[in-house]
Design an enzyme around this catalytic site. Sequence first.
Site: not given
Length: 605
Positions: A394-395, A398, A401
């Site tokens: 998940h991290e 980020h 991105h």
Amino acid sequence: MSEQRKKSLPKRNEIDLKYKWDLEAIYANDQDWEHDFKKAKDLADQLKKYEGKLENSPQDLLHVLKLSDQVSELVGRIFVYARMRKDEDNTNAKYQALADRANSLSIEVNSASSYIVPEILAISTETLKKYIQEEKGLQLYQQYLDEIIRMKPHVLSTEEEKLLAQVGEVAQAPDNIFGMLNNADIKFPTIKDENGEEVELTKGRYIQFMESADRRVRKDAFTALYQTYGNLKNTFAATLNANVKKNVFYAKVRKYPSALVASLDDDNVSQEVYDNLIATVHKNMDLMYRYVKLRKKLLGMDELHMYDLYTPIVKDVKIHVPYEKAQEIVIKGLEPLGKDYLTQLQKGFESRWIDVYENQGKTSGAYSWGAYGTHPYILLNYQNNVNDMFTLAHELGHSMHSFYSHANQPYVYSHYKIFVAEVASTLNEALLMNYLLKTTTDKNEKLYYLNHYLEQFRATVYRQTMFAEFEKMIHEKVESGEALTPELLNQMYHELNMKYYGPEMVVDDLIDLEWARIPHFYMNFYVYKYATGFSAAISLSQQILEEGQPAVDRYLTFLKSGSSDYPVNLLKKAGVDMNTPEPVQKALDVFKEILDQMEALLAEK
């Protein structure tokens, strides 16, 4: 956490260097930080000198915009370094002080640049367009200036804006009062844990109790929590009522038809997006009812209550995932994103983007952060389990991105909007889940992963949409002249729970008070973004798995776009049109597939 475990936590200097993030990539030492701190203050002083001069010439306007970017970029770096140093060990007084100074500097710079937008608004639209034509350097700021022009009908006169700014602190009162009441003043009773020992109920322990295998513990915790909120229901209702009235007031003053439209306009999102989300979830309630029925069956219960929603339904599955193993699995899971993505990801592992393990004083939880011009960073408190492996994926979403946005956009467009913030992170989780479901041969493990995925849908799509619907309802009530009494709030919330969980669920009366404890209801139509972001991510992940390279190319273009266009437009280019119900429906189609798989697997056992 036991006292023994607290004592056994290593100190920061006892953690192996390879498991610590490399903040020296931002500043080689604290002296370099001090140098930039002074430089930022000097730049802020320069910025102040241009107040009242933006209308003079296109050259002055360009110079100020460039100067503002320069100082903002520098302050971002200063702030991130100081805060992350503090997060390494919050007991370190030196970095407490640096973080405090960085925060003060940020406020000082915001104040120094506060004249820029009002002065741009004071320039006529025709003049502004002429400036952009005359000064080619301003063309970089076209989207930024267009956004200011777009918001112009909702900006008041200079004096009125000053008055509203002065009211701002008072307007924060409902949120501040709720925060103090909910975090400082509220006290919960003790309950008996699984061993029969008296334990004080806290909000942190509540979820642990809700996950307990002992139903008596779950029920006692549920009852104790909501009875406590019930004792304060009049105060919580008055606070929420005041907060909604504040939102309605600002919407009216700024000439919006409703508080919802005013809130959505920040991201240039139409109400259609919000309404489509709620309507599409309504059409797929039967899937949630199926999941509730399955949960009831697997838990072997005659009645399923609200306090039975969080306890695991796949028992006795303990999957040990050491950090290095998690890295390997995540890389395999993200292979559909292609060579470039994986190469950058591997560089992230090798270049110490990640602070992996817990140590004394370290900030809890997990996040991805960083400054423009440096690589991203990830804080973890890794515990060798499946949840933390998904947190890593998940991290990393980020961070990648941010990596692509920073590498491909000028500073002014380098930060992506909250509306799309959860897309990249959730997409990584979806691809990882797809890989685990394809490669796992153990039936119990597979059931565990399937249930993990179903819970993500329940918590992020259905539950957040229910919150979003509740927000819409309470604002409409106030806009039509009604007061939000505890009785009205309880009634609306009860009916929503009945609608969202269906006939197999006993909707306990105490759950009617849940509205009183949700801090997001003070964040003005924020929660819907969780559900739309999740839906967009699931839809995009399906396109990547089905189409391959064309979908990957579209997705990478999205990651590289930062805020160079409005979020709905960026997602549309990537392959999901949030103005239609399709992305939410496609996501819920995946929910159905997961349900089908789980029911089929259980039938084989």
